[in-house]
Write an enzyme that holds these catalytic residues in place. Sequence first.
Site, PDB file in Angstrom:
ATOM      1  N   HIS A 194       0.817  -1.215   0.000  1.00  0.00           N
ATOM      2  CA  HIS A 194       0.000   0.000   0.000  1.00  0.00           C
ATOM      3  C   HIS A 194       0.850   1.264   0.000  1.00  0.00           C
ATOM      4  CE1 HIS A 194      -2.226   3.293   1.986  1.00  0.00           C
ATOM      5  NE2 HIS A 194      -3.190   2.900   1.180  1.00  0.00           N
ATOM      6  N   ASP A 234      43.627   3.133 -16.525  1.00  0.00           N
ATOM      7  CA  ASP A 234      44.825   2.306 -16.463  1.00  0.00           C
ATOM      8  C   ASP A 234      45.850   2.720 -17.503  1.00  0.00           C
ATOM      9  OD1 ASP A 234      44.355   0.778 -14.264  1.00  0.00           O
ATOM     10  OD2 ASP A 234      43.599  -0.982 -15.335  1.00  0.00           O
ATOM     11  N   ARG A 285      30.293  -3.407 -15.808  1.00  0.00           N
ATOM     12  CA  ARG A 285      31.329  -4.045 -14.988  1.00  0.00           C
ATOM     13  C   ARG A 285      30.753  -5.257 -14.246  1.00  0.00           C
ATOM     14  NH1 ARG A 285      31.544   1.463 -14.037  1.00  0.00           N
ATOM     15  NH2 ARG A 285      33.472   2.538 -14.641  1.00  0.00           N
ATOM     16  N   GLU A 341      44.336  -0.685 -22.413  1.00  0.00           N
ATOM     17  CA  GLU A 341      44.676  -0.003 -21.167  1.00  0.00           C
ATOM     18  C   GLU A 341      46.128  -0.214 -20.759  1.00  0.00           C
ATOM     19  OE1 GLU A 341      42.147  -1.677 -18.115  1.00  0.00           O
ATOM     20  OE2 GLU A 341      42.228  -3.646 -19.048  1.00  0.00           O
ATOM     21  N   GLY A 372      40.583   2.053 -22.003  1.00  0.00           N
ATOM     22  CA  GLY A 372      40.431   2.279 -20.575  1.00  0.00           C
ATOM     23  C   GLY A 372      41.411   3.354 -20.147  1.00  0.00           C
ATOM     24  N   SER A 373      40.956   4.598 -20.139  1.00  0.00           N
ATOM     25  CA  SER A 373      41.887   5.718 -19.965  1.00  0.00           C
ATOM     26  C   SER A 373      42.503   5.761 -18.576  1.00  0.00           C
ATOM     27  CB  SER A 373      41.188   7.045 -20.276  1.00  0.00           C
ATOM     28  OG  SER A 373      40.043   7.219 -19.461  1.00  0.00           O
ATOM     29  N   CYS A 391      35.884   3.802 -22.701  1.00  0.00           N
ATOM     30  CA  CYS A 391      34.986   3.611 -21.560  1.00  0.00           C
ATOM     31  C   CYS A 391      35.587   4.164 -20.277  1.00  0.00           C
ATOM     32  CB  CYS A 391      34.648   2.129 -21.390  1.00  0.00           C
ATOM     33  SG  CYS A 391      36.065   1.066 -21.079  1.00  0.00           S
ATOM     34  N   ARG A 448      32.360  -6.168 -19.568  1.00  0.00           N
ATOM     35  CA  ARG A 448      33.762  -6.486 -19.285  1.00  0.00           C
ATOM     36  C   ARG A 448      33.834  -7.690 -18.351  1.00  0.00           C
ATOM     37  NH1 ARG A 448      37.194  -1.906 -16.453  1.00  0.00           N
ATOM     38  NH2 ARG A 448      36.203  -2.772 -14.579  1.00  0.00           N
TER      39      ARG A 448
END
Length: 817
Positions: free
Chosen positions: A429, A723, A519, A699, A720-721, A770, A597
Amino acid sequence: MSDQHATEFILWFDDISIDDVPLVGGKNASLGEMYRHLTSKGVNIPHGFAITAYAYRHLIESTGMDKAVSEILSDLDTHDLRNLQERGRKVRELIRNIKFPDDLRDAILEAYHKMEAEYGKNVDVAVRSSATAEDLPDASFAGQQDTYLNVRGDDAVLDYCSQCFASLFTDRAISYRHDKGFSQFDVYLSIVVQKMVRSDAACSGVMFTLDTESGYENVVYLTGSWGLGENVVQGAVIPDEFYVFKPTLREGKRPVVSRKVGSKEIKMIYNEAEDAEETVVNIATTPAERGSYILNDDDLLKLSEWALHIEDHYGSNMDIEWAKDGDGETVGTGELFVVQARPETVHSQNSKNITETYILKEHGNILTSGQAVGTKIGQGKSRVIETVAGIHDFQPGEVLVTDMTDPDWEPVMKKAGGIVTNRGGRTCHAAIISRELGIPCVIGTEDGTKKITTGQDITVSCADGETGNVYDGLLDFSINTTNLDTIPDTRTKIMLNVGIPEKAFVECQVPNDGVGLARQEFIINAHIGIHPMALHNFDNLIEKAAAGDEEVQQIVEKIEEKTTAYPHNKRQFFIDKIAEGVGRIGAGFYPRDVIVRLSDFKSNEYANLIGGKLYEPVESNPMIGWRGASRYYDDKYIDAFEMECEGLLKARNEMGLTNIKLMVPFCRTPEEGRKVIETMKKFGLVQGENGLEIYVMCEIPSNVISADAFADIFDGFSIGSNDLTQLTLGLDRDSDLVAHIFDERNEAVKTMVKMVIETAKRRGKKIGICGQAPSDYPEFALFLVECGIDSMSLIPDTAVKTKLLVCEKEKEMGLIK
């Protein structure tokens, strides 16, 4: 409505259609419509009859009750709770004490005796109210009048019919009609008398043909608990919850994309005690009942298929009540039934082109958490009220904190700045009314009334995903409004980073071209919480625990606690949770690409999972240690990777979510890439089969330098900017000592990015990004457009503004008009 039925006291479901709402009310009209048109499609509807609104009119006019009621309500003030309660009590007493005219009494009993002929002497029936203004597309009157279950015998049927008629004038019904602009005699009451489904010996619940929180229309949302369904509707239990994906269900797949076990601490059953005043009673559930799912996949899929038939027939989103008969050993046949259906009344009224996003701009101390209803944020001074008798103290704008609500609470709920309850699921409710009123509500906190004190400034946030949080203090928040009609198309695909499956049905409504990064780590951490090797080797752990290993015994106990629905197969728990987590994201964005990933925990992170320390090495630098691709083919981890692959295969093949693509993280060499591809193939994930594409994360500098070799193996790249920046600059981004050097806009990093984009374009491979950089830095996003990147995957909060920025840049470059 046919003229021949206009003056009937009794109509059977066979005689009723949806056009008969003025005569038999919304509930009866819908039951008749389904009974006549959908039973041929396999939808089970228990038989029954309607006591018509004409019968009610005959009752009040032939006894003079209409004049008496009007006199009692002549000085009604719904904002004065004492005035409302006093007037309502007098009206109900008047109606309950009126004797039925002989012709009406005889008609009701004759119909009940026909039910007895069909089902047996003293057949058990439900006696339910069906108001003529109930269940309209723009107003839900659900729950405003009463329902009585397990009613048997002539006297009981007549008595509960009288109580149903009286319930047309409960305080909440009087108030609700008044506030919706109905006069007290605009609404007439019909009654449903329907064969009971023996769900007291099985289970029951509610399902919607959309997600009730986000309005996402591609799923059936099912919820339920053991026993009769009143506990679910009233919010007395935290029920099980399930989602089934409609598009691939129509294709014959088995897309149960989410399961959640509710605590289900009580169940309502028939009261078999002699001379019992109540026909039903609540009892405690067993530990096994609390820890298991109420329905198997076959049942879930059958109910969902029925929901599609009902939705298709009505042409609108539907709110449907279902029940399962006992298993036949004691009572019933084990069959499923639909016992009610009505149009969904909240999201059907909302604009599809305008979205509002609530963002909490600061975080404070969390006082309690539960399930979020809606996606809004509200705040105010709290008012803890233990029972409905205390609602007189409630002030407008306060946050209502209570154990649970029922329709008696509605006069104050509509004034609340937020609502918090100890008990209830998302179809209770409190959830239904707060959703209709647009008030943020957190349900099922278990301890809200203990953790919050009256007069405390609190913030109720439903903007954090499926979990609703109640914060201490009045926290700052913002509301972003987006007109979807004004969002332009761009050449560069704007995708989203999505980690939390529970947010998928909300975030998919942000303008996007799919998911560039989903992820697995969040799914494993939040929905599993156990090291996969501990699940794979569970029998071995039991043996060690039995031999006296206390540390392993504690691990076994924790695993058992988290996997109660899987008493005999712990591997399947991991497989299913991977499939459901990924599947829910895949369903939310279907048919757009969702790039998942593969798991990328580092060894110290795996060690923090239950049982993790038994299987993980101690590394001096886990950031560049045993992570990503190097785990998947390793003998020490390959059994865990097999389970992960089985979960992903289930999402793609069994659920039919072939829009799910896969991505390999931290792949150091092309040789390692080939090993991973072969290992995945061994476990059923075959590149190119059923449209499966496999990408590699870019990466590591070697991914850039050897990009041509990686392009021979993979279908595309995703940069993967984060790493790539730390490994290009040679720094640990987790170290405070060098954190100030970390910057994706560094020329060396940008050179790496530009190089790999050029190689990918030359080789005809897809390439996107990403990492966090384009979400944080608009100038980096423009740099990527200049480089010709195919896609950017952004956090949802920045997607719209980045898309507008990219559009201007592409116009400047002549890429679009």
